[in-house]
Design an enzyme around this catalytic site. Sequence first.
Site, short mmCIF file in Angstrom:
data_model
loop_
_atom_site.label_atom_id
_atom_site.label_comp_id
_atom_site.label_asym_id
_atom_site.label_seq_id
_atom_site.Cartn_x
_atom_site.Cartn_y
_atom_site.Cartn_z
N SER A 1 -10.44 -0.94 6.63
CA SER A 1 -9.71 -0.64 5.40
C SER A 1 -9.06 -1.85 4.74
O SER A 1 -8.61 -1.75 3.59
CB SER A 1 -8.63 0.41 5.66
OG SER A 1 -9.23 1.66 5.92
N SER B 1 -9.44 1.76 2.87
CA SER B 1 -8.46 2.51 2.10
C SER B 1 -7.51 1.62 1.30
O SER B 1 -6.82 2.10 0.41
CB SER B 1 -7.64 3.39 3.06
OG SER B 1 -6.96 2.59 4.03
N LYS C 1 0.84 -1.20 0.00
CA LYS C 1 0.00 0.00 0.00
C LYS C 1 0.88 1.25 0.00
O LYS C 1 2.03 1.23 0.46
CB LYS C 1 -0.89 -0.06 1.25
CG LYS C 1 -1.96 0.99 1.38
CD LYS C 1 -2.79 0.69 2.63
CE LYS C 1 -3.86 1.71 2.90
NZ LYS C 1 -4.67 1.34 4.09
#
Length: 491
Positions: free
Chosen positions: A173, A149, A74
């Site tokens: 997330s 996210s 990420k």
Amino acid sequence: MRLDEYVTYDGIGLAQLLAKGDVTPRELGVCVQKAVSAVNPTINAVVELYDDAIDSLPETPRAGPFYGIPTLTKDFPIEAGRPAEFGSQLAKGNRAAHDAVYWQRLRDGGIVNVGRTASSEFGVPATTETLLYGATSNPWDPARGVAGSSGGAAAAVAAGIVPFAQGSDGGGSIRNPAAFCGLIGLKPSRGRVTGSPRANAPLLGLASAFMLTRSVRDTALLLDLCHGPDAGDGYEIVQQAETYSDAVKRSPKGLRIALCTESWSGSRVAPEITAAVGTIGSRLESLGHHVEEAVPQFDYAEFLSAQKMIWAADCAAGLPAMAAHMRREINADAVGASVLALYRYGLTVTGADLVNALAVYDQVTRQLGRFLDNYDLLLTPTSAILPEPIGAYDPARPGMDADDVFADLEPKETFTALFNATGQPAISLPISRSGTGLPIGGQFVARYGREDLLLAVAGQLEDILGHGQGIWGQGVPAVHAGKFQEQSTWQ
């Protein structure tokens, strides 16, 4: 090996091929490049590939159970020297100063980071649509989103670019992108995966990092590799006697499972999701477990107010440091509307407000702990809604305030954020598909520290719902549309 064959393997399956010499790590790196070329223009999941990392992949397997398998991380600080832009113009050009300790452990297990994936801005919106990156599309229907996210990670794994990818979870997330993309997403117990060296308890204890996968056995082995405290950690969980990989092989019987499809926020749950979770409850009963409807009791309005203060205070503390580091101003040109609204609210939160908010979280943690005294597991939907159309969220929407930020979050995080507050482990599993073919996720929650039980039940369900490895359910994502079949070899 063809790309359409590659996508059928999970990480352990690829490791077995490597061990036999049927494929090399370098060939897998080329696979990632070809897969990105084939599908990323449609889904916009991968922000950057690290050519130096791919070029350095060896022709023979390296040490460790995952033998040099490529993965993606990420857009947060994970690996020293790599970009970490948090999906934000404010942090554009920022690089990680240190390796995350849990990432060092995964790398010691043979995993190689070959690129980074899109994230929602600073992990705030539950939608991976940003001013910096644009929108990430769902591999099952590119007109729809992937939540957030860790949306880029989920899209990349679901599309077959890599067998697993790194994410983090401060309110859902990992779990919501997993649900939207038909994956397995585990949020470990608070402290199970160390936040060292950046934080003792990231996001005031709410956030935990881990991986999104396509198989339960990959999830278990990855947790085996990276769990455990680092020196100075404030949370140290008693270690399990068995490995998580062994836990997956158990078939527990007679578990007491609470089934809750009633949203404690009052958000309407899509009927197909309610039905899918109910069907899983029936399946669990057929496996010899005891399932009954039960709703955790706590003051949701008080919990939500505390959640706003904690998130906003963290935002107000962190953004100025990033702005100073990057020599930029915090304004609408640098950050999206959600982050700016949360930051501005955070500036109004006092020290006393924050202490009181944390006290509310303590109270809710006790209430949930007592609820789970009566049950081994809680089963809920992961999200109250199916994947949303791209564009339903506007990262530049004018006039937003903190209430608007959390109103946007509520349909996706009403079932997930509670367990970031309480610290209990929770996992999203791909339990069904909608009438239009969209994935549906179901969330299981266990008592603190009982990831082994979550994985054991996940393994049971995988045996009857999935393939034992690879993508659960039938069919492949629409984004493939013959693109992988057109890529015939690695050469």
